[in-house]
Design an enzyme around this catalytic site. Structure first.
Site, PDB file in Angstrom:
ATOM      1  N   LYS A  78       0.864  -1.178   0.000  1.00  0.00           N
ATOM      2  CA  LYS A  78       0.000   0.000   0.000  1.00  0.00           C
ATOM      3  C   LYS A  78       0.891   1.216   0.000  1.00  0.00           C
ATOM      4  CE  LYS A  78      -4.607   0.379   0.652  1.00  0.00           C
ATOM      5  NZ  LYS A  78      -5.631  -0.604   0.312  1.00  0.00           N
ATOM      6  N   GLY A 180     -20.539   5.771   6.363  1.00  0.00           N
ATOM      7  CA  GLY A 180     -19.689   6.290   5.296  1.00  0.00           C
ATOM      8  C   GLY A 180     -20.311   6.036   3.938  1.00  0.00           C
ATOM      9  N   VAL A 181     -20.714   7.117   3.258  1.00  0.00           N
ATOM     10  CA  VAL A 181     -21.345   6.939   1.945  1.00  0.00           C
ATOM     11  C   VAL A 181     -20.444   7.499   0.850  1.00  0.00           C
ATOM     12  CG1 VAL A 181     -23.754   6.620   2.530  1.00  0.00           C
ATOM     13  CG2 VAL A 181     -22.838   8.925   2.534  1.00  0.00           C
ATOM     14  N   GLY A 182     -19.261   6.921   0.738  1.00  0.00           N
ATOM     15  CA  GLY A 182     -18.318   7.303  -0.311  1.00  0.00           C
ATOM     16  C   GLY A 182     -18.450   6.403  -1.522  1.00  0.00           C
ATOM     17  N   VAL A 184     -17.869   3.358  -2.028  1.00  0.00           N
ATOM     18  CA  VAL A 184     -18.458   2.043  -1.817  1.00  0.00           C
ATOM     19  C   VAL A 184     -19.798   2.163  -1.090  1.00  0.00           C
ATOM     20  CG1 VAL A 184     -18.135  -0.248  -0.840  1.00  0.00           C
ATOM     21  CG2 VAL A 184     -16.152   1.019  -1.696  1.00  0.00           C
TER      22      VAL A 184
HETATM   23  N1  PHE Z   1      -8.211   0.225  -2.616  1.00  0.00           N
HETATM   24  C1  PHE Z   1      -9.088  -0.856  -2.902  1.00  0.00           C
HETATM   25  C2  PHE Z   1      -8.749  -2.035  -1.987  1.00  0.00           C
HETATM   26  O1  PHE Z   1      -8.085  -1.904  -1.003  1.00  0.00           O
HETATM   27  C3  PHE Z   1      -9.093  -1.203  -4.367  1.00  0.00           C
HETATM   28  C4  PHE Z   1      -7.788  -1.674  -4.918  1.00  0.00           C
HETATM   29  C5  PHE Z   1      -7.563  -2.999  -5.060  1.00  0.00           C
HETATM   30  C6  PHE Z   1      -6.796  -0.802  -5.288  1.00  0.00           C
HETATM   31  C7  PHE Z   1      -6.384  -3.472  -5.567  1.00  0.00           C
HETATM   32  C8  PHE Z   1      -5.599  -1.271  -5.787  1.00  0.00           C
HETATM   33  C9  PHE Z   1      -5.398  -2.621  -5.913  1.00  0.00           C
HETATM   34  O2  PHE Z   1      -9.187  -3.127  -2.187  1.00  0.00           O
END
Ligand code: PHE
Length: 351
Positions: A78, A180-182, A184
């Site tokens: 990440k 949270g209404v973002g 998703v």
């Molecule tokens: N950020 C989202 C997640 O954590 C979507 C995502 C998936 C972004 C895979 C990048 C790679 O699942």
């Protein structure tokens, strides 16, 4: 910060301080056992850079388990851009260009995607510097938004949880609280409402909550009332660690199933929920729909195929709930065993 890095079980951390904007950038590479890493790019302000690094590390670990749970050969990572204040316009584009060059320098060890605080457009800017990012379809000039796929996966997870808790996955007469209404929370509110449930929404942006509530036919609640609100399903769809030693004792729901990453404050919270008789759909399993969809979407895969992958999450949760019941352990522990098995097999294969 040095202690944090020294004690981290992950592989490595790439660090850059972006002088023009005063942004700390961390790319945390947790585990590449199953393949080159892929994980979202988060942009947020943090109290200190150490908080940002810790967030990147925890989220990266969650991505490792997310890929393992999906059975996709990618590793967990990440990145976090800890901005000192919200950054917009040209300054934002320039920052993402510099970030894109940093990602490019890793030559595929890490691929980025959209996450909290970043848009498909931002990913498009990164993609101008590197092929190792997903989020914008330059060929058709359109966004690739994983949000609706994540919502679809959570919806399936809710059905599995309803069956396990109540013996029926009928949403009629059920009450669902979405926090949270973002990207998703909004599509999730729509499908849950269409399925027949009574929906209540909260959001730190109360104007947004009210607007969405009107759009989908839901009620709203003040954000601080989310934890004590009586409902069948509590769906955390915003920040992490909302299920913790303080909230678990007061939760008035039967099921926790939502899209937020790192919902538990600490692993023990999984057992705390279990002890209270609250069924927990482990976050990195139930929220994996976006991850399941994004790489294949970018490759132009068939939509029906992508949806099939996302819908498989429901069956995975059925198996995890069944294993938890048979072994008399919490679903959180059952999910951990499952992904640990996948990773151990991966390590054996790699030798
Ligand atoms: N950020 C989202 C997640 O954590 C979507 C995502 C998936 C972004 C895979 C990048 C790679 O699942």
């Amino acid at each position: 910060m040095l202690d944090l890095i020294a004690s981290w079980p992950g592989e490595f951390v790439v660090t850059q301080f972006d002088q023009p904007t005063g942004t700390w950038i961390f790319i945390a590479i947790h585990d590449s056992t199953l393949g080159p890493t892929l994980g979202g790019v988060r942009m947020k302000t943090y109290p200190t850079p150490v908080d940002a690094l810790r967030d990147a590390m925890r989220l990266a670990e969650g991505m490792t388990y997310k890929w393992a749970g999906l059975g996709i050969d990618r590793g967990g990572a990440k990145s976090v851009l800890a901005v000192p204040h919200p950054i917009q316009g040209e300054e934002r584009r320039a920052l993402f260009h510099r970030f894109g060059r940093l990602v490019a320098s890793l030559r595929g060890a890490y691929t980025g995607g959209p996450d909290l605080g970043t848009t498909p457009e931002d990913l498009g800017t990164i993609q101008e510097e590197t092929e190792y990012a997903h989020g914008w379809d330059h060929e058709h000039d359109r966004p690739l938004d994983p949000g609706p796929y994540t919502a679809l996966g959570v919806f399936g997870g809710m059905r599995a949880a309803l069956r396990h808790a109540f013996g029926s996955d009928d949403f009629h007469g059920r009450t669902v609280l979405i926090q949270g209404v973002g990207d998703v929370g909004l599509p999730l509110a729509k499908v849950v409402r269409e399925a027949g449930a009574t929906v209540t929404l909260t959001d730190v942006d109360q104007v947004r909550a009210a607007r969405v509530a009107k759009e989908v036919g839901a009620k709203t609640l003040a954000p601080e009332q989310a934890y004590t609100h009586k409902c069948d399903i509590y769906a955390p769809c915003a920040v992490g660690a909302t299920v913790n030693a303080k909230t678990v004792p007061v939760l008035a729901c039967r099921i926790v199933a939502g899209s937020a990453n790192n919902q538990l404050g600490e692993p023990a919270d999984g057992d705390r929920l279990h002890a209270r008789g609250i069924l927990y759909a482990p976050d990195y399993i139930v929220n994996a729909g976006g991850a399941a969809a994004l790489p294949s979407l970018s490759k132009g895969a068939d939509e029906a195929d992508v949806v099939k992958r996302v819908k498989a999450i429901e069956g995975t949760l059925d198996e995890i709930f069944a294993e938890a019941k048979a072994q008399r352990i919490s679903p959180a522990a059952a999910a951990q065993r499952r992904v640990d098995r996948v990773l151990a097999e991966g390590r054996k294969r790699r030798g």
